[in-house]
Design an enzyme around this catalytic site. Sequence first.
Site, PDB file in Angstrom:
ATOM      1  N   LYS A   9     -66.635 -44.970  -2.924  1.00 11.57           N
ATOM      2  CA  LYS A   9     -67.586 -44.690  -1.843  1.00 11.57           C
ATOM      3  C   LYS A   9     -67.179 -45.439  -0.566  1.00 11.57           C
ATOM      4  O   LYS A   9     -66.278 -46.287  -0.593  1.00 11.57           O
ATOM      5  CB  LYS A   9     -68.988 -45.080  -2.312  1.00 11.57           C
ATOM      6  CG  LYS A   9     -69.508 -44.206  -3.476  1.00 11.57           C
ATOM      7  CD  LYS A   9     -70.859 -44.709  -3.977  1.00 11.57           C
ATOM      8  CE  LYS A   9     -71.469 -43.780  -5.016  1.00 11.57           C
ATOM      9  NZ  LYS A   9     -72.774 -44.290  -5.525  1.00 11.57           N
ATOM     10  N   TYR A  49     -75.322 -34.338  -4.636  1.00 10.68           N
ATOM     11  CA  TYR A  49     -76.505 -35.148  -4.968  1.00 10.68           C
ATOM     12  C   TYR A  49     -77.781 -34.309  -5.046  1.00 10.68           C
ATOM     13  O   TYR A  49     -78.872 -34.841  -4.840  1.00 10.68           O
ATOM     14  CB  TYR A  49     -76.667 -36.276  -3.954  1.00 10.68           C
ATOM     15  CG  TYR A  49     -75.754 -37.456  -4.206  1.00 10.68           C
ATOM     16  CD1 TYR A  49     -75.757 -38.123  -5.437  1.00 10.68           C
ATOM     17  CD2 TYR A  49     -74.904 -37.950  -3.209  1.00 10.68           C
ATOM     18  CE1 TYR A  49     -74.938 -39.212  -5.673  1.00 10.68           C
ATOM     19  CE2 TYR A  49     -74.077 -39.042  -3.436  1.00 10.68           C
ATOM     20  CZ  TYR A  49     -74.097 -39.664  -4.670  1.00 10.68           C
ATOM     21  OH  TYR A  49     -73.289 -40.756  -4.907  1.00 10.68           O
ATOM     22  N   ASN A 112     -72.984 -49.337  -4.027  1.00 10.45           N
ATOM     23  CA  ASN A 112     -72.477 -49.644  -5.369  1.00 10.45           C
ATOM     24  C   ASN A 112     -71.052 -49.160  -5.631  1.00 10.45           C
ATOM     25  O   ASN A 112     -70.649 -48.949  -6.773  1.00 10.45           O
ATOM     26  CB  ASN A 112     -73.466 -49.195  -6.449  1.00 10.45           C
ATOM     27  CG  ASN A 112     -73.673 -47.692  -6.478  1.00 10.45           C
ATOM     28  OD1 ASN A 112     -73.031 -46.959  -5.735  1.00 10.45           O
ATOM     29  ND2 ASN A 112     -74.562 -47.244  -7.347  1.00 10.45           N
ATOM     30  N   HIS A 115     -68.655 -43.823  -7.513  1.00  9.60           N
ATOM     31  CA  HIS A 115     -69.402 -42.798  -8.249  1.00  9.60           C
ATOM     32  C   HIS A 115     -68.577 -42.357  -9.449  1.00  9.60           C
ATOM     33  O   HIS A 115     -67.359 -42.222  -9.351  1.00  9.60           O
ATOM     34  CB  HIS A 115     -69.662 -41.573  -7.366  1.00  9.60           C
ATOM     35  CG  HIS A 115     -70.143 -40.391  -8.163  1.00  9.60           C
ATOM     36  ND1 HIS A 115     -71.471 -40.228  -8.501  1.00  9.60           N
ATOM     37  CD2 HIS A 115     -69.476 -39.350  -8.746  1.00  9.60           C
ATOM     38  CE1 HIS A 115     -71.602 -39.125  -9.227  1.00  9.60           C
ATOM     39  NE2 HIS A 115     -70.403 -38.574  -9.389  1.00  9.60           N
ATOM     40  N   GLU A 126     -69.184 -31.315 -10.735  1.00  9.66           N
ATOM     41  CA  GLU A 126     -68.753 -32.115  -9.579  1.00  9.66           C
ATOM     42  C   GLU A 126     -67.294 -31.842  -9.210  1.00  9.66           C
ATOM     43  O   GLU A 126     -66.945 -31.805  -8.018  1.00  9.66           O
ATOM     44  CB  GLU A 126     -68.984 -33.598  -9.870  1.00  9.66           C
ATOM     45  CG  GLU A 126     -70.489 -33.918  -9.955  1.00  9.66           C
ATOM     46  CD  GLU A 126     -70.809 -35.359 -10.319  1.00  9.66           C
ATOM     47  OE1 GLU A 126     -71.977 -35.750 -10.142  1.00  9.66           O
ATOM     48  OE2 GLU A 126     -69.911 -36.095 -10.782  1.00  9.66           O
TER      49      GLU A 126
END
Length: 149
Positions: A9, A49, A112, A115, A126
Site C-alpha cells: 500500500k 473494496y 497497515n 493487502h 481481485e
Amino acid sequence: MDRTFLMVKPDGVQRALIGEIISRFENKGLKMVAGKFERIPEERVMRHYAEHAAKPFFPGLKAYIMSGPCFLMVWEGKNVVAVTRAMIGATNPAEAAPGTIRGDFGMEIGMNVIHGSDSPATAEREIAIHFAPEEIAAYDRIDEQYLYE
Ligand code: DAT
Ligand code: MG
C-alpha cells in the site's frame, strides 16, 4: 497452482518496504508471477473494496489507497492465500504478531502496509480486477523440486 493478490500500500511504498516485503515472500518459497507499480484508478479501488463501501472507515481507506502509488502483485504457491495471510498478520498492526509484516512494520489499522486476499475466491476476484491474463507470467522456479515434496 494456487494464486493470490498482494499489494504494498502507499505507506509501504513511501517507507521503502517493497523490497523487504518481496524478499519475505521470495525467501518463503513463493513465486511472483505478476507485478506492477501504479496509482490505482478510483474505479478499481471501488471494485476492490466493494465489501467495505458502506462502512464508516471507507472514505479514509479510499483516500489512503489513492494517496500514492501501490505495488500490485500476483503470487503462486501451495496454499498461498493462507500462507501469505499468516505472514501478513492481523489487520491492526498494533495487534499483529511480531514476525508478521504488519507486526514488524506498522502502528495503526489505517496504515497497515500491505493487502492480501483473504480466500481463494477473493484472490480470483481481485486478480481479475487488477491484472489482465496476459500480464501474468507462468514459469518454474529452479528450486521448486526442493520446495515441494
Ligand atoms: P484485511 O486487510 O486484513 O483483509 P479487511 O478486509 O477487514 O482487513 O479491511 C480492509 C482494510 O480496511 C484494512 O486493511 C484496513 C481497513 N480497515 C478495516 N477495518 C478498519 C477499521 N475498523 N478502521 C479503519 N480501517 C479499517
Ligand atoms: Mg480483506
